[in-house]
Design a protein around this motif. Structure first.
Motif, mmCIF file in Angstrom:
data_model
loop_
_atom_site.group_PDB
_atom_site.id
_atom_site.type_symbol
_atom_site.label_atom_id
_atom_site.label_comp_id
_atom_site.label_asym_id
_atom_site.label_seq_id
_atom_site.Cartn_x
_atom_site.Cartn_y
_atom_site.Cartn_z
ATOM 1 N N GLY A 41 0.676 -1.139 -0.097
ATOM 2 C CA GLY A 41 -0.041 0.066 -0.082
ATOM 3 C C GLY A 41 0.792 1.301 0.166
ATOM 4 O O GLY A 41 0.517 2.299 -0.648
ATOM 5 N N ARG A 44 2.104 2.297 -3.740
ATOM 6 C CA ARG A 44 1.022 2.664 -4.751
ATOM 7 C C ARG A 44 1.142 4.227 -5.100
ATOM 8 O O ARG A 44 1.282 4.493 -6.244
ATOM 9 N N GLY A 236 -1.768 9.566 -0.147
ATOM 10 C CA GLY A 236 -2.533 8.531 0.099
ATOM 11 C C GLY A 236 -4.057 9.205 0.427
ATOM 12 O O GLY A 236 -4.138 10.268 1.239
ATOM 13 N N MET A 269 -7.139 3.504 -1.677
ATOM 14 C CA MET A 269 -6.350 2.449 -0.814
ATOM 15 C C MET A 269 -6.270 1.313 -1.707
ATOM 16 O O MET A 269 -6.965 0.892 -2.804
ATOM 17 N N LEU A 270 -5.429 0.193 -1.336
ATOM 18 C CA LEU A 270 -5.160 -0.861 -1.958
ATOM 19 C C LEU A 270 -5.869 -2.294 -1.168
ATOM 20 O O LEU A 270 -5.721 -2.059 0.096
ATOM 21 N N GLN A 271 -6.510 -3.164 -1.871
ATOM 22 C CA GLN A 271 -6.674 -4.240 -1.392
ATOM 23 C C GLN A 271 -5.967 -5.450 -1.912
ATOM 24 O O GLN A 271 -5.239 -5.442 -3.199
ATOM 25 N N LYS A 276 -9.226 -5.734 2.556
ATOM 26 C CA LYS A 276 -8.277 -4.898 3.076
ATOM 27 C C LYS A 276 -7.206 -5.514 3.406
ATOM 28 O O LYS A 276 -7.073 -6.616 4.116
#
Length: 467
Positions: A41, A44, A236, A269-271, A276
């Motif tokens: 995360g 990114r 972010g 956000m990143l998954q 999550k």
């Protein structure tokens, strides 16, 4: 000149970027707290805003962009790590910064113009806190200095929430000495075993030994390196509140300006596999974890850019495998080509439209097909991909199969398909496809032709059995 439009989090609109000084486009991106490896995360925003940096350099000139990304090297987590490991804080931060540079380079990210460490700007932080106190925006209480949220009427404008809503929806540090629960720390006292510096001057008295709060760091470094007001501040979406909200408040109040940055950009956000990322779910991993597993940094970058930065990104094994197969094919057709400094108009249109990397990659897929048909020069395709930081020489070492020539096999399959269309007997086609698949080759057949792409499990030795 290309017109770049970006979605401004502050106004919630897509707006034309008009730099304050086109000869010096200035951008600040919040960097890491350096106590451990960067997780996926964390990476990114590095990749996303690296593409923006590349776009700005292409449009305005390489020497016309000042890109600043900081290192937070004074923090309680760093102190705890040093105490746990029995090492000095400087040893911990130096090592972690080295890791960060290695891992981000592996993802193809260019180094920013400047990478300030917070501990190098303590004097500027103290001066800014002094100014906030003199202007009536900060007060001292029990050895701390706090920013008075009530003193800034526009507090909450970035996140679009009232102070009451923010109190209700945030975990606010409870402290009896705060005038308002939302007041945040600018300076706090340090014990003898923790880092500390001479404190700011508040109410005619200088505070004793202490260290800065988190938010003041970025305000002081941005002011020192980019001036009171600059073009772009990014990070972010989790930083919108409280970090960026607090940056705006203290910067505008200390500098006497109406804004800190003209544009605020935030990536979603990143998954991982639709969930999550968290240690409790067992799906938490660092960039180094993936690299050590043999996942090329270029593949990680490609997966990141396949989703628009303002949408949640889902890392999946399927996307990783597809990205690797695609990049192998792209590197095969561009092997030995010289980049032609004229990116395809579709790629430029997409990137200039709010950094639409997913649209740009879709365009690259179409260009790749044209290269294979001889309708587009490989060098033109290569330059377009490199504008996204893909197919660059720095990332070229991972693909040992990029130079594998599969023309013989594609020709054989094409001939078998032509015969099958006449005889209606597709057994030969099926046999070839099965053998190629067993060798780790992805077979793509369409009206336009046949495309063979070595996949992650490609084994050249198995091609001996394809005949």
């Amino acid at each position: 000149m290309v017109e770049i439009r970006l979605t401004n989090s502050k106004t919630r609109r897509k707006e034309v970027l008009a730099p304050i000084d086109p000869a010096d486009v200035r951008m600040y991106v919040c960097g890491p707290t350096v106590y451990d490896r960067a997780h996926l995360g964390n990476a990114r925003p590095v990749v996303v805003f690296d593409v923006l940096n590349r776009l700005l350099r292409h449009v305005y000139g390489e020497g016309a962009v000042t890109y600043v990304r900081n290192f937070t090297d004074v923090d309680d987590k760093i102190n705890a790590r040093a105490a746990r490991d029995g090492r000095t804080i400087r040893e911990i931060t130096d090592e972690t910064i080295g890791w960060y540079h290695e891992d981000m380079k592996a993802l193809g990210a260019l180094r920013p113009t400047k990478e300030p460490r917070a501990t190098e700007y303590i004097e500027q932080m103290v001066e800014m806190i002094d100014e906030l106190g003199a202007r009536g925006h900060a007060y001292a209480a029990e050895g701390h200095v706090l920013f008075s949220v009530d003193s800034y009427a526009d507090y909450g404008a970035l996140s679009g929430r009232t102070v009451e809503d923010m109190i209700a929806g945030a975990r606010v540090e409870v402290a009896p000495y705060k005038r308002n629960p939302m007041d945040f720390v600018l300076w706090k006292p340090s014990e003898p075993d923790l880092p500390g510096w001479d404190g700011p001057m508040i109410g005619g008295e200088r505070l004793g030994r202490g260290r800065p709060g988190w938010h003041i760091e970025c305000s002081a470094m941005a002011k020192a390196l980019l001036d009171d007001k600059f073009d772009i501040h990014a990070g972010g979406i989790d930083l919108t509140f409280p970090h960026h909200e607090n940056e705006i408040a203290q910067s505008c109040c200390a500098n006497g300006t109406e804004e800190m940055a003209r544009f605020w950009l935030h990536n979603e956000m990143l998954q991982v596999e639709g969930k999550k990322m968290s240690k409790s779910l067992g799906n938490f991993f660092t960039v180094r974890d993936l690299l050590d597993q043999g996942v090329p940094g270029e593949v990680i970058r490609f997966v990141f850019l396949g989703t628009h930065y303002r949408k949640p990104m889902d890392w999946t094994e399927k996307k990783r495998d597809e990205a690797e197969a695609t990049l192998r094919g792209w590197r095969e057709v561009t092997a030995g080509a010289t980049p032609e400094p004229n990116p395809h108009s579709d790629v430029m249109t997409c990137l200039a439209d709010d950094l639409n990397t997913s649209g740009a990659i879709a365009s690259l897929h179409r260009q790749y097909a044209n290269v294979r048909k001889g309708a587009l020069r490989p060098g033109r395709f290569l330059w377009s991909a490199q504008l996204l930081g893909l197919l660059t020489p720095d990332l070229g070492g991972w693909d040992a199969t990029a130079s594998v020539d599969l023309t013989t096999y594609s020709d054989a399959l094409a001939a078998a398909r032509a015969e099958a269309m006449a005889s209606k007997d597709f057994s030969r086609v099926d046999t070839l496809k099965t053998a190629l698949t067993a060798a780790g080759v992805e077979v793509r057949m369409s009206k336009e032709g046949i495309e063979l792409i070595p996949g992650p499990d490609f084994d050249a030795d198995k091609l001996e059995f394809v005949s």
